[in-house]
Design an enzyme around this catalytic site. Structure first.
Site, mmCIF file in Angstrom:
data_model
loop_
_atom_site.group_PDB
_atom_site.id
_atom_site.type_symbol
_atom_site.label_atom_id
_atom_site.label_comp_id
_atom_site.label_asym_id
_atom_site.label_seq_id
_atom_site.Cartn_x
_atom_site.Cartn_y
_atom_site.Cartn_z
ATOM 1 N N CYS A 128 0.821 -1.205 0.000
ATOM 2 C CA CYS A 128 0.000 0.000 0.000
ATOM 3 C C CYS A 128 0.859 1.261 0.000
ATOM 4 O O CYS A 128 2.052 1.214 0.292
ATOM 5 C CB CYS A 128 -0.998 0.004 1.155
ATOM 6 S SG CYS A 128 -0.331 0.011 2.807
ATOM 7 N N CYS A 129 0.216 2.359 -0.378
ATOM 8 C CA CYS A 129 0.866 3.668 -0.446
ATOM 9 C C CYS A 129 1.988 3.629 -1.485
ATOM 10 O O CYS A 129 1.761 3.270 -2.636
ATOM 11 C CB CYS A 129 1.368 4.061 0.941
ATOM 12 S SG CYS A 129 1.833 5.785 1.126
#
Length: 225
Positions: A136-137
């Site tokens: 994620c990110c």
């Protein structure tokens, strides 16, 4: 079948020079709710630099990624070289600038970066054994560098107030990856490579929406085991 065993790799403690704390917490909460067995890991290397999070400016301090990650882990963490692929079913890497500074040199070199050796070996092992990986990110850049032709999302590819880091998508495309636009509460699943990605704090969004998006990622990673 017993509990699903998930390895989570941290990159320090704090968004500007390590793991984004809210993302790591969200990952842990969603894994706990799903009944997974979690082991936290981090490479035993020094951080690229240390940032004062109050001023957002670098300091002269030297800190160790494993030691700083142990703050989030409440001390229950292992050096990444100790990870055994045979004892683990899935891998998740939360974001934060530590991914681009400590797990790789993306922050300095972009698409020409190198990935920290133990991180590279771990991702390649999970991919080779067809075990799911959740990112994620900014963490999807690791897959962009190491898994040619994979499909990923870091949100949207047009820069605006909501998506201030959208230029990252171009570097990923330059590496031969397919970027798929997804909102913060959505995920993208690359079924061929068993990769699940979501944008998290790449989006300027309310924290509960980021939490929900990470929950979708965790749910799908566990489903793919």
């Amino acid at each position: 079948m017993g509990k699903t065993r998930v390895a989570v790799i941290l990159s320090g403690c704090g968004v500007y020079d390590g793991t984004e704390v809210h993302e790591s917490s969200a990952v842990m909460v969603h894994l706990s709710r799903a009944g997974a067995e979690v082991q936290l890991y981090a490479p035993n290397v020094n951080q690229m630099h240390v940032v004062n999070h109050l001023t957002s400016k670098p300091t002269e301090e030297v800190r160790n990624v494993l030691v700083e990650s142990s703050r989030i882990a409440r001390g229950n963490i292992k050096e990444l070289v100790q990870l055994s692929i045979n004892d683990t079913d899935a891998l998740i890497i939360p974001g934060g600038f530590g991914v681009a500074k400590n797990l790789s040199s993306w922050a300095v070199k972009g698409k020409d970066c190198s990935v920290e050796p133990s991180v590279e070996l771990t991702i390649k092992k999970f991919h080779a054994t067809k075990k799911p990986i959740g990112l994620c990110c900014i963490a999807p850049v690791l897959a962009a560098k190491l898994i040619p032709g994979c499909e990923l999302t870091v949100g949207y590819d047009t820069e605006c107030e909501k998506w201030p880091h959208a230029k990252t998508t171009q570097a990923m495309k330059d590496l031969g990856c397919k970027h798929v636009n997804k909102n913060v509460n959505e995920i993208h699943i690359d079924k061929k490579n068993k990769l699940v990605t979501t944008s998290a704090f790449m989006c300027n969004a309310p924290i509960h929406e980021i939490f929900d998006g990470i929950g979708e990622m965790v749910k799908e990673v566990l489903r793919l085991v």
